[in-house]
Every structure is written in C-alpha cells, then in structure tokens.
Motif scaffolding. Sequence first.
Motif, PDB file in Angstrom:
ATOM      1  N   UNK A 165       0.773  -1.145   0.010  1.00 36.83           N
ATOM      2  CA  UNK A 165      -0.006   0.003  -0.148  1.00 36.83           C
ATOM      3  C   UNK A 165       0.789   1.384   0.021  1.00 36.83           C
ATOM      4  N   UNK A 166       0.691   2.201  -1.091  1.00 34.62           N
ATOM      5  CA  UNK A 166       1.391   3.485  -1.107  1.00 34.62           C
ATOM      6  C   UNK A 166       0.755   4.384  -0.091  1.00 34.62           C
ATOM      7  N   UNK A 167       1.648   5.170   0.643  1.00 34.94           N
ATOM      8  CA  UNK A 167       1.032   6.083   1.853  1.00 34.94           C
ATOM      9  C   UNK A 167       1.452   7.405   1.351  1.00 34.94           C
ATOM     10  N   UNK A 168       0.664   8.374   0.736  1.00 37.96           N
ATOM     11  CA  UNK A 168       0.950   9.537   0.476  1.00 37.96           C
ATOM     12  C   UNK A 168      -0.492  10.158  -0.046  1.00 37.96           C
ATOM     13  N   UNK A 169      -0.476  11.578  -0.571  1.00 42.99           N
ATOM     14  CA  UNK A 169      -1.378  12.072  -1.282  1.00 42.99           C
ATOM     15  C   UNK A 169      -1.456  11.468  -2.766  1.00 42.99           C
ATOM     16  N   UNK A 170      -2.504  11.771  -3.378  1.00 43.86           N
ATOM     17  CA  UNK A 170      -2.822  11.032  -4.573  1.00 43.86           C
ATOM     18  C   UNK A 170      -1.492  11.432  -5.539  1.00 43.86           C
ATOM     19  N   UNK A 171      -1.262  12.641  -5.604  1.00 50.27           N
ATOM     20  CA  UNK A 171       0.094  13.031  -6.507  1.00 50.27           C
ATOM     21  C   UNK A 171       1.247  12.119  -5.944  1.00 50.27           C
ATOM     22  N   UNK A 172       1.554  12.141  -4.574  1.00 46.36           N
ATOM     23  CA  UNK A 172       2.645  11.619  -4.208  1.00 46.36           C
ATOM     24  C   UNK A 172       2.475  10.078  -4.494  1.00 46.36           C
ATOM     25  N   UNK A 176       5.172   8.002  -6.695  1.00 49.07           N
ATOM     26  CA  UNK A 176       6.092   6.670  -6.422  1.00 49.07           C
ATOM     27  C   UNK A 176       5.875   5.640  -7.137  1.00 49.07           C
ATOM     28  N   UNK A 177       4.367   5.318  -7.628  1.00 48.40           N
ATOM     29  CA  UNK A 177       4.325   4.110  -8.444  1.00 48.40           C
ATOM     30  C   UNK A 177       4.714   4.233  -9.937  1.00 48.40           C
ATOM     31  N   UNK A 178       4.644   5.344 -10.587  1.00 49.42           N
ATOM     32  CA  UNK A 178       5.162   5.747 -12.019  1.00 49.42           C
ATOM     33  C   UNK A 178       6.651   5.692 -12.040  1.00 49.42           C
ATOM     34  N   UNK A 179       7.385   6.073 -11.020  1.00 49.15           N
ATOM     35  CA  UNK A 179       9.005   6.049 -10.943  1.00 49.15           C
ATOM     36  C   UNK A 179       9.707   4.713 -10.136  1.00 49.15           C
ATOM     37  N   UNK A 180       8.948   3.850  -9.998  1.00 47.04           N
ATOM     38  CA  UNK A 180       9.398   2.717  -9.330  1.00 47.04           C
ATOM     39  C   UNK A 180       8.954   1.518 -10.069  1.00 47.04           C
ATOM     40  N   UNK A 181       9.713   0.826 -11.087  1.00 43.57           N
ATOM     41  CA  UNK A 181       9.239  -0.497 -11.937  1.00 43.57           C
ATOM     42  C   UNK A 181       9.042  -1.388 -10.956  1.00 43.57           C
TER      43      UNK A 181
END
Length: 287
Positions: A165-172, A176-181
């Motif tokens: 689960x990624x914890x942050x605002x929508x943009x954050x 994170x998702x787009x920059x980490x393969x």
Amino acid sequence: MEGKTLPTGGAGDGGMEGEEGHERQKPLPSPVSASGSDGEGCEGLWELPVEVSARRPECGRCGRPQKVCLCPFLPVHPLNVSTCLYIIQHPAEENRVLRTVPLLAACLPEDKCKVLIGRRFSEEGYPELASVCRNSNTLILYPGAGATNLEDVDLSTIEPYVIIIIDGTWSQAKDIFSRNSLFRIPKQVQLKTSLSSQYVIRTQPTNACLSTLECAAVALAIMEKNESIKETVLRPLQALCSFQLQHGAQVHHSKEHLLKNGLYKKPMPKNKRKLRRIELLMNNIKI
C-alpha cells in the motif's frame, strides 16, 4: 490513495496542532539597537536564556502524546493475521501531525506490518522488497486501469499473501508508483466498497477515497475472510477523529463534495492538467 481508493491521505491536515504537535517556543522580542528610541530598556534581552522546544512524551505503542493516548481503542493483543502489509510511505507523511499508519501498525504484529519510507526504491537498494514484489502472492493496492477488484482475486493459495500500500497524497502515490518499476511487477488490485471515509479531519479528493488505515482494514478483512478485522482496525481512527472534533477540529468534506455544492473557495488553477482533474471530479469521473 492518509483517501486512497488509492491509499493516501488528503492534502489537508485538519487536526489540532495544540494536542498533537510540539510544545511551542515563546517568541522573544525583536532585538533592537540600544541606541534607538525603541531600544530603551532592551539591552538585557540578548542575555536572556532561550527556551528549548520540547516534544511531549509519546506512547510507545500508538505514537500519540501520552495524555491523548489511543491504546484503549486498540486490540489488547495484535491481530492474528497471515497477510503481511508493506506500507510504502512518502517522506512527507512521516512527520504529519495526524497519521493513520502508526495506529495501523499498533493493531498488527511487527512482522505483519512493515513501513518503508522514501520516494525511490531500486532493486539493489531494497533487495528484500524486490523479492517481495516478484513473489506471485504479492498484490499492490493501486487503482490503475488494469486493477482487479480484490474481492474477485483467487485467494485459494495456501501460502501467505503480501499487500503493498502506498501512503501519501494522490499525486505523491502516483509519483512513487510511476517512478518505481518494482511496483509494476505485482498484480494491481483495488477495493470495491461502499465504505465512506471516516477520516473526516483531513480533506480527501473524492467521496470514495479512503485513508491508508481504512484501505488496510478493508483489504485485511477480505484477505482473512473476517469482517470483524475491519471494525477492530477502524476503532482507533474513529476515536482519533472524535477527539479532534471535540477539541475544535472541523469536518473536512472531500474536494469533490465542495466542488459539486459550490463550496470550493480556492481559485481555479490555471494549470490545464490540474483544471482537468477538477473537471473530472465535478463530473464524478474516476481520476
């Protein structure tokens, strides 16, 4: 996604710094030249001791100041679950006053809730995480175009599952998702739930957005086939919001609600991408 269903908090804090934050340092009068008319009698200010800002003692379990500890609302013993959570936390969330991740971690055994803080996660720098992402039983809670409803996933494998689960605002979270393969390796899942966020002391993008703790509560209930898990994990969040509201915090409606009801007070952005996001929110289109 903090209302995640991307698991993240809203952009606003909404809480009361007085109960949660540091003790504030009393400001000293501005130093003025003793030779000036305003400086008469101020020569000794330079010799006054400076007060050190001290952080109030915190509870070792829930992470709250001891005077407003939420442990009475936590389960007496950590929940017995087989599913392991990996919380990928944006650094900006780590120091927020009102966070849900410490409450989530306090509900679970240490080995079932692991928090990694950062923006970039390489295979070389995080070999354990890389191994987890390549495990066929790992799922990432991210409502992208190819995401499957978690309720529809075949969970018949006897091996334990892992949910990222990624914890942050929508943009954050999107960044994170787009920059980490690594995070594009696991199967993407999303939550199909009618639950409205109870994290009303922070602003969420839409009415359907949930905080990290809420996402985890719903996901664990599904994975463990035990609806009572959701109620147990949500209890400390409900207590936190209730306390803050009793001490002056305001209910934060989602940005979607404010826009649709003509209550959005900020000026419309000039950036075309941001303006497009607001148009989608107003037309109830998933962003």
